[in-house]
Design an enzyme around this catalytic site. Structure first.
Site, short mmCIF file in Angstrom:
data_model
loop_
_atom_site.label_atom_id
_atom_site.label_comp_id
_atom_site.label_asym_id
_atom_site.label_seq_id
_atom_site.Cartn_x
_atom_site.Cartn_y
_atom_site.Cartn_z
N LYS A 33 0.85 -1.20 0.00
CA LYS A 33 0.00 0.00 0.00
C LYS A 33 0.88 1.24 0.00
CE LYS A 33 -2.50 1.58 3.76
NZ LYS A 33 -2.52 3.05 3.85
N ASP A 60 -3.44 4.35 -1.96
CA ASP A 60 -4.40 4.83 -0.96
C ASP A 60 -4.30 6.35 -0.83
OD1 ASP A 60 -6.22 4.90 1.12
OD2 ASP A 60 -4.76 4.28 2.64
N LYS A 62 -7.09 8.39 -1.20
CA LYS A 62 -8.38 8.87 -0.66
C LYS A 62 -8.85 10.14 -1.35
CE LYS A 62 -7.71 6.88 3.98
NZ LYS A 62 -6.32 6.44 3.99
N PHE A 63 -9.11 10.03 -2.65
CA PHE A 63 -9.55 11.21 -3.40
C PHE A 63 -10.93 11.68 -2.93
CE2 PHE A 63 -7.04 9.34 -7.18
CZ PHE A 63 -5.89 10.03 -6.82
N HIS A 64 -11.06 13.00 -2.83
CA HIS A 64 -12.35 13.62 -2.45
C HIS A 64 -12.37 15.01 -3.08
CE1 HIS A 64 -15.09 15.28 1.00
NE2 HIS A 64 -15.70 15.21 -0.17
N ASP A 65 -13.15 15.15 -4.16
CA ASP A 65 -13.18 16.45 -4.83
C ASP A 65 -14.44 16.50 -5.71
OD1 ASP A 65 -12.32 18.96 -5.97
OD2 ASP A 65 -10.28 18.39 -5.42
N ILE A 66 -14.56 17.53 -6.53
CA ILE A 66 -15.71 17.60 -7.43
C ILE A 66 -15.56 16.52 -8.51
CG2 ILE A 66 -16.19 20.05 -7.01
CD1 ILE A 66 -14.71 20.63 -9.69
N PRO A 67 -16.68 16.11 -9.12
CA PRO A 67 -16.61 14.99 -10.07
C PRO A 67 -15.54 15.14 -11.14
CG PRO A 67 -18.90 15.51 -9.59
CD PRO A 67 -18.08 16.57 -8.91
N ASN A 68 -15.40 16.33 -11.73
CA ASN A 68 -14.44 16.50 -12.81
C ASN A 68 -13.00 16.27 -12.34
OD1 ASN A 68 -14.25 17.17 -15.59
ND2 ASN A 68 -13.24 19.07 -14.97
N THR A 124 -11.73 6.35 10.39
CA THR A 124 -11.86 5.75 11.73
C THR A 124 -11.34 6.68 12.82
OG1 THR A 124 -9.87 4.53 11.20
CG2 THR A 124 -11.92 3.29 11.17
N ARG A 186 -4.35 -7.25 14.10
CA ARG A 186 -3.18 -7.52 14.93
C ARG A 186 -3.11 -8.99 15.30
NH1 ARG A 186 -1.76 -3.51 13.32
NH2 ARG A 186 -1.23 -1.57 14.32
N GLN A 195 -4.07 1.39 17.24
CA GLN A 195 -5.30 0.79 16.72
C GLN A 195 -6.13 0.35 17.93
OE1 GLN A 195 -6.26 0.90 13.71
NE2 GLN A 195 -4.55 0.63 12.27
N ARG A 216 2.54 -2.24 11.17
CA ARG A 216 3.60 -2.30 12.18
C ARG A 216 3.91 -3.68 12.74
NH1 ARG A 216 1.06 2.81 14.94
NH2 ARG A 216 -0.68 1.82 13.81
O1 C5P Z 1 0.58 -0.29 11.31
P1 C5P Z 1 -0.87 -0.58 11.09
O2 C5P Z 1 -1.16 -2.06 10.90
O3 C5P Z 1 -1.76 0.06 12.11
O4 C5P Z 1 -1.16 0.10 9.67
C1 C5P Z 1 -2.45 0.17 9.14
C2 C5P Z 1 -2.43 0.93 7.86
O5 C5P Z 1 -3.76 1.08 7.43
C3 C5P Z 1 -1.82 2.32 7.94
O6 C5P Z 1 -1.27 2.62 6.65
C4 C5P Z 1 -3.03 3.19 8.20
O7 C5P Z 1 -2.88 4.51 7.75
C5 C5P Z 1 -4.10 2.47 7.38
N1 C5P Z 1 -5.47 2.70 7.82
C6 C5P Z 1 -5.90 2.46 9.11
N2 C5P Z 1 -7.20 2.69 9.45
C7 C5P Z 1 -8.04 3.12 8.52
C8 C5P Z 1 -7.63 3.36 7.22
C9 C5P Z 1 -6.31 3.13 6.90
O8 C5P Z 1 -5.14 2.03 9.96
N3 C5P Z 1 -9.28 3.29 8.85
#
Ligand code: C5P
Length: 237
Positions: A33, A60, A62-68, A124, A186, A195, A216
């Site tokens: 990613k 990743d 995460k695009f967020h904008d107007i449709p064009n 999140t 995890r 997390q 991680r």
């Molecule tokens: O190190 P870890 O396993 O927490 O990494 C999770 C990855 O997923 C990171 O790149 C983090 O930015 C991404 N991510 C997340 N929670 C989200 C969306 C993306 O942890 N809701």
């Protein structure tokens, strides 16, 4: 799909050198990613590096904008030949539809398969309180994420990013074909870090996840390749 195909490792570093060091340390990882930090630092050259190594890519951004503008960005991303690409569901139906079409056109213009688009339902980092008091959204959080996933699905988007806790419900409502990509995973032997609501890889796949994003526990381990192997062994064994 083998267990190794279902685990995506984030290249959560800020330079090309660090990214290459991680790629070298984890030769068996097939799916990586690339997020905002690395992409803004290196530009698309990091994608070329991954392609040369025959890796799959989850872009990743995460695009967020107007449709064009969404369409323009997705067309360009489609030309890179990435496998997964994120867009914010809250950009709305027209933007999602245009994003999808443009990503397909971009990929086809260079003879590649189009990426699968994934919707971000709600970051999140936002909780129920933020949703109600700051964003003034008058529905409960689980209902909101479900509605955003359904909006994305109705717009043709192939999947969503969700926490493993949401996977069971989204799998039931959105069906077997919808891709669910879950961070917040995890193994029992790893630190939770920041997390909060985590599941083990086995639990997350059982709950309906299509792909797991595990960072991680692998990348920060003293022996990253050993940690990766241990996860694969636990999933297959
Ligand atoms: O190190 P870890 O396993 O927490 O990494 C999770 C990855 O997923 C990171 O790149 C983090 O930015 C991404 N991510 C997340 N929670 C989200 C969306 C993306 O942890 N809701």
């Amino acid at each position: 799909m083998t267990a190794g195909h279902r685990i995506i490792v984030p290249l959560d570093v800020s330079s090309r050198e660090e990214a290459i060091a991680l790629l070298d340390r984890l030769p068996d990882v097939e799916f990586w990613k690339v997020g905002l930090e690395l992409f803004v630092s290196t530009g698309p050259s990091i994608l070329d590096e991954l392609k040369q190594r025959h890796k799959r890519i989850f872009l990743d951004l995460k695009f967020h904008d107007i449709p064009n503008t969404m369409a323009g960005a997705c067309r360009a991303a489609g030309r890179y030949g990435v496998d997964l690409l994120t867009v914010h569901g809250v950009a709305g139906r027209t933007a999602l539809q245009r994003a999808l079409e443009a990503a397909r056109e971009g990929a086809e213009s260079v003879g590649l398969s189009p990426p699968n688009l994934l919707a971000i339902t709600l970051l999140t980092s936002l909780n129920s309180r933020d949703l109600a008091f700051d964003l003034k959204v008058p529905v409960e959080l689980p209902e909101y994420t479900l509605q955003m996933a359904l909006l994305a699905q109705e717009s043709g988007i192939q999947g969503a990013v969700c926490s493993p806790q949401e996977a069971t419900q989204l799998r039931r409502v959105c069906g077997d074909e919808f891709l669910l990509v879950c961070p917040g995973v995890r193994p029992t032997w790893a630190e939770g870090g920041d997390q909060r609501r985590v599941m083990t890889p086995q639990e997350a796949l059982k709950a309906g996840a299509s792909y797991l994003v595990i960072g991680r526990p692998i990348t920060a381990a003293t022996d990253p390749q050993g940690a990766w192997r241990r996860i694969i062994d636990e999933l297959t064994g």
